[in-house]
Design an enzyme around this catalytic site. Structure first.
Site, PDB file in Angstrom:
ATOM      1  CD  GLU A   1       3.089 -13.646  -1.216  1.00 23.05           C
ATOM      2  OE1 GLU A   1       3.881 -13.364  -2.147  1.00 23.05           O
ATOM      3  OE2 GLU A   1       2.252 -14.552  -1.288  1.00 23.05           O
TER       4      GLU A   1
ATOM      5  CD  GLU B   1       2.416 -22.010  -2.775  1.00 19.54           C
ATOM      6  OE1 GLU B   1       2.787 -23.081  -2.284  1.00 19.54           O
ATOM      7  OE2 GLU B   1       3.189 -21.086  -3.074  1.00 19.54           O
TER       8      GLU B   1
END
Ligand SMILES: [Fe+2]
Ligand SMILES: [Fe+2]
Lengths: 487, 557
Positions: B167, B145
């Site tokens: 995730e 990210e």
């Protein structure tokens, strides 16, 4: 006394309005009242008693809250009546007596958390006060005596004062929204299609004097119960306002109870004089120019059932929230022996289950309305028993009874079901077949209407109504209670 | 542990001498930003920051670096972000930290990291500072990210270096801190490939990463540094900004923190704990702006507009992270609105000056920070206040605004006024890309024009109410009660209900990448983070690293 109504706007608000709230020093309320008052006078002139605004009426005025001051009698022209703002005295140590805030000091200001709820309670109560004046505005014309006419006007001006009491709360504690709501109270109209009053019974007609007596007996008694439970409020100004209103409300119910009682008394006396024993011999009784007992029973059925609707749904989360928040308590809350929290208690509630009317234990908190309604029914029964004493004394075999709480209902558990006077569930056809034996029919209404002829001579009473035992303010029955100057 | 996380006061003030995790090396118009997380320098106890994973403390330093790059190093055009560790670029947010954090801290953490990543993109767009992410080793989850926030991503083609969003398979939560918005909208990765990418725990490497648009280039180890340098040169050439800018120092912000107050030079915060609210009073400038731009440069961090922006920014963060029970922020101001407008005009008149531009851009970010603060925001505009121009934007950021009509008895300051400046009509777009007034008047665009016509005029309460600039105007008779009752009522509502309500109402109008990121965060991440599949006793976050596989409730909701 001046001889013409005071022009709106010329009132000296700081001295002419009876009050115990230091109005002269309260800029906020003064300013709001100055803006509201002309609209109120305008409302009174257009929606108040029709045709008697220039008559001199022997009225009591509350000018203070001590025993000497709360009932001053004198001739007054109604538009000049001194509507005032009077609250029961403040008790510095008063506490919130129920709900989640139990034991806290009673609130002198509106807690922000409850602003909307309290405003709603004040507005609903406030809306009923002018509504009944509107419902009763044409009754003066057919008054059965000057005494009764005076009682009507007394009730009317005091409902006006009750409106003031609620408007005071709105002006003092609810700011801009409160002022808008206070204006709204003058804008709605009983029975108006577009802007009706908020509650059903206050949009019904009061077409005749027997209806008026029934209304003040049954519907003003709902008012009493509501005021009693608001008088328990943790919001102290609300409590104090309602406590003082209750002193006036007692007279309204007196007018209702004695009015019905005098109607019964006259009917029984006429029957005895004519040698009629069967109360159901309706044609012969009516030929005497009095109202037969079965029709009085029907009127009671109608007004009782309409008034029960005012208590709302038996199971109500609103009522539970009001109670839990300490805003609206139970009848005689502080005299009840329980925890005043009701978080684990239950209360029996009549419900419609599989087409049967059954008593079910429900959480007491959500059954607050049901409980108040039960207390109301008990209170009504007391008055009904006194009526029956009158019939009994005359030796006539008849008793007025309160119908089942499931009878003729439009709100709550029984709104979708047809039920007989004695609580049996009926089919639609059975209901239609029997309706007229329980509720006033068109011909009953026409008959009563035919009796509604004015009787304005001093000391005279209409033939269907007996004279009161005592007059008002220790005056006799022949006192000139209203000096009629028709406009 | 979670309790400890809630109790410790978090400080957002730092400077390079105190950094634990980052190192900035500048060389002319280039800078290297090296992430080398000290695994023991954690914000709370109970975890270690292994493998360049981060907690809020790491991100606070990154935010500080970005701010100093803008103000202290305006000469820098290209920043190369890289890892100081051998086999790992960044493993993302620390999982054990998340496992011991309260829900509120997790959300605040995600929000702040989003703001920091947006800030990287804002620098690229508005400050002439482009970012290259040089990934060697793994960039996983929040690590990727971070890379996504940069303008270019170069991945080492060494058979080991990967980018990944693990995730879903690993932790049962949604990737990234802003959902997948940067994957879909910024890098425009094809949806089925993005789906595949997000379910492969080990991630994607090499040529496939380029093919799937996950990175821009790959380079072998031997050519890696040269490739990065070439790319930097390429990017630097694309930036148009005047050379020779000399930075200013962002000196420490003086502040006094007491039990219920925080006092800055231009901001006063007073917390009413029983009332669950904080009053933030903004003090207007005590003098007019200087006559020339050079004086402003010498005033540097002391220049009122910049000083206030920094102090207000810090105050908002303090309240967000350290005062979770404060549900309502009440903004007030004191000062001369004319001087506020003079400062606005001064900055507008020197739009060509880099520092003036940076200050305005900073205000834009501070105002956005207010916009996304999950507290009820209220402005009270009273006699003696100075909500004018830039400060009026704070009023427009609020959920409700109340204006005092007329004066108080015995107060000779005259009635409260609000003033608009050109800044209210374009300088400070919200995350939805349009101004606060445009957002406010989405259904009545003509009202923006009507307000614009009043630019520079003193608008009293009646005028402001009329123009729709405030919610309500109250005179002295009503003021105290109306404001008190509003605040009490607000405090009585459910905190979650209000958070949802306010977030829904604040961002009317177009969707942008930014609104999507915050929207996805509040709606999705908030929800998933609450679900037993993530945080339950047998959930993935709790079981992470325990060797026991998480047990999932398989029902779809
Ligand atoms: Fe009343
Ligand atoms: Fe009454």
């Amino acid at each position: 006394m001046t001889t013409s109504p005071t022009p709106a706007g010329a009132v000296d608000y700081t001295t002419k309005i009876p009050n115990n709230i230091n109005l002269a020093g309260d800029d906020r309320v003064l300013k709001a009242l100055e803006q509201w008052h002309p609209g109120y006078i305008d409302w009174w002139m257009t929606m108040g008693p029709d045709g008697f605004q220039t008559s001199d009426v022997y009225l009591r005025t509350a000018i203070s809250i001590d025993p000497k001051g709360w009932a001053k009698f004198d001739y007054v022209k109604m538009p000049e009546y001194r509507w005032g703002i009077l609250l029961a005295p403040q008790d510095e140590n008063r506490l919130v007596n129920f709900g989640a805030h139990k034991g806290e000091k009673a609130w002198q200001e509106v807690p922000g958390e409850y602003r909307a709820s309290l405003r709603r309670l004040v507005v609903i109560q406030g809306d009923t006060e002018p509504a009944s004046v509107e419902q009763q505005r044409f009754l003066g014309k057919t008054a059965p005596s000057l005494y009764d006419m005076r009682n009507l006007f007394q009730v009317n001006v005091e409902e006006g004062r009750h409106l003031w009491a609620m408007v005071y709360l709105l002006h003092k504690y609810f700011g801009k929204d409160g002022r808008e709501e206070a204006d709204g109270l003058l804008q709605r109209r009983s029975g108006d299609q577009d802007k009706p009053r908020m509650l059903g019974a206050f949009n019904e007609e009061t077409p005749d004097w027997l209806s008026f007596f029934m209304f003040t007996f049954f519907t003003d008694r709902d008012g009493k119960m509501q005021l009693e439970s608001l008088a328990q409020s943790g919001f102290d100004p609300m409590s104090r306002t309602c406590r003082f209103m209750l002193t006036e409300e007692a007279h309204h119910m007196f007018v209702g109870e004695t009015g019905v009682s005098r109607t019964i008394e006259r009917t029984c006396a006429a029957m005895k004089a004519a040698g009629i024993e069967d109360p159901y011999d309706i044609n012969r009784v009516r030929a005497l120019g009095v109202i037969d007992l079965p029709t009085i029973q029907k009127k009671a059925n109608l007004h009782y059932s309409l008034s029960l609707d005012l208590f709302g749904s038996e199971i109500s989360t609103n009522a539970a929230n009001f109670y839990n928040g300490g805003l609206k308590g139970r009848f005689m809350e502080t005299k009840i022996e329980d925890d005043h929290l009701l978080t684990s208690a239950t209360y029996p509630v009549l419900k419609l289950i599989d087409g049967q009317i059954k008593s079910v234990e429900e959480p007491a908190l959500t059954a607050i309305n049901m409980r108040l309604r039960d207390d109301y029914s008990k209170d009504c029964q007391g008055g009904v028993n006194r009526w029956n004493k009158v019939i009994e004394k005359a030796g006539i075999k008849f008793a007025i009874t309160l119908p089942s709480v499931a009878f003729h209902r439009h709100i709550g558990e029984f709104k979708d079901v047809k039920v007989s006077h004695d609580g049996k569930v009926l089919s639609e056809t059975e209901w239609i077949k029997n309706r007229d034996q329980w509720l006033p029919s068109k011909s009953d209404g026409d008959y009563i209407a035919s009796l509604m002829q004015p009787c304005w001579e001093r000391g005279k009473y209409a033939g269907w109504l007996s004279a009161p035992k005592v007059g008002i303010d220790n005056k006799g029955g022949d006192f000139e209670y209203v000096k009629i100057h028709r406009a | 542990m979670a309790e400890a996380a809630a109790a410790k006061r978090i400080d957002f003030q730092t400077d390079p001498s105190r950094y634990h995790h980052w190192k900035l090396v500048t060389d002319g118009d280039r800078a290297e930003l090296i992430m080398d997380v000290d695994e023991n320098a954690t914000l709370f106890s109970g975890y270690q920051l292994k493998l360049n994973s981060y907690d809020l403390g790491v991100d606070i330093e990154l935010a500080d670096v970005l701010q100093r790059l803008r103000f202290e190093h305006p000469e820098v055009r290209v920043v190369v972000m890289k890892s100081g560790k051998d086999k790992v670029f960044c493993a993302g947010a620390n999982i054990r930290m998340l496992a011991v954090s309260t829900h509120a801290h997790k959300v605040n953490f995600c929000k702040f990291t989003n703001e920091t990543r947006n800030s990287i993109e804002d620098s690229s767009e508005n400050s002439g500072q482009k970012f290259i992410c040089a990934v060697r080793g793994t960039a996983a989850g929040g690590g990727y990210e971070l890379a996504l926030a940069c303008d270019r991503i170069i991945l080492a083609d060494d058979g080991n270096s990967t980018v990944s969003l693990p995730e879903i398979p690993l932790l049962a939560v949604l990737p990234g801190t802003g959902g997948l918005t940067r994957v879909t909208d910024k890098r425009k990765v094809r949806r089925d490939l993005a789906d595949a990418f997000c379910t492969v725990e080990e991630g994607v490497k090499g040529a496939r990463a380029v093919k799937w648009r996950l990175v821009d280039r790959v380079a072998t180890n031997s050519k890696f540094d040269a490739e990065v340098a070439a790319l930097a040169t390429e990017l630097a050439a694309s930036i148009k900004k005047a050379p020779g800018a000399k930075g200013i120092a962002l000196t420490p912000i003086p502040r006094a923190i007491a039990a219920d107050t925080i006092t800055y030079s231009t901001v006063r915060v007073a917390i009413d704990r029983p009332g669950r609210r904080a009053t933030i009073t903004i003090l207007g400038p005590d003098a007019n702006p200087p006559d020339d731009i050079a004086t402003m440069h010498s005033q540097a961090a002391q220049f009122w507009s910049l000083r206030l922006a920094r102090e207000l920014d810090d105050a908002i963060l303090e309240l967000r992270l350290n005062e979770l029970e404060v549900g309502t922020l009440v903004f007030k101001s004191e000062g001369d609105p004319g001087r506020v407008l003079a400062h606005d005009a001064f900055l507008a008149n020197h739009a060509e000056d880099w520092l003036a531009t940076e200050i305005r851009n900073y205000w834009k970010r501070v105002l956005k920070r207010i916009d996304v603060t999950s507290r009820s925001l209220v402005a009270t505009i009273e006699p003696g206040s100075c909500f004018a121009g830039t400060l009026a934007e704070i009023v427009f950021a609020c959920d409700r605004s109340f204006m005092f009509q007329g004066s108080r008895k015995g107060d000779n300051r005259g009635p409260a006024t609000m003033l608009l400046s050109a800044q209210n009509f374009g300088a400070y777009p919200m995350s939805n890309g349009i101004t606060r007034l445009q957002t406010r008047f989405l259904g009545e665009p003509e009202s923006v024009g009507a307000a614009e016509k009043q630019t520079g005029k003193s608008l009293d309460a009646a005028a402001c109410e009329d123009l729709g600039l405030v919610t309500s105007a109250f005179d002295e008779i009503d003021w105290d009660d109306e404001v008190r009752i509003f605040l009490e009522e607000r405090a009585s509502f459910s905190a979650d209900g209000l958070t949802g309500l306010e977030a829904n109402l604040r961002f009317a109008g177009p969707e942008t990448m930014e609104t999507k990121i915050f929207g996805r965060l509040t709606a999705w991440q908030n929800w998933i983070f609450q679900r037993p599949n993530a945080v339950g006793a047998d959930g993935a976050l709790k079981r992470y690293g325990s060797g026991v596989k998480a047990e999932f409730d398989k029902k779809r909701v």
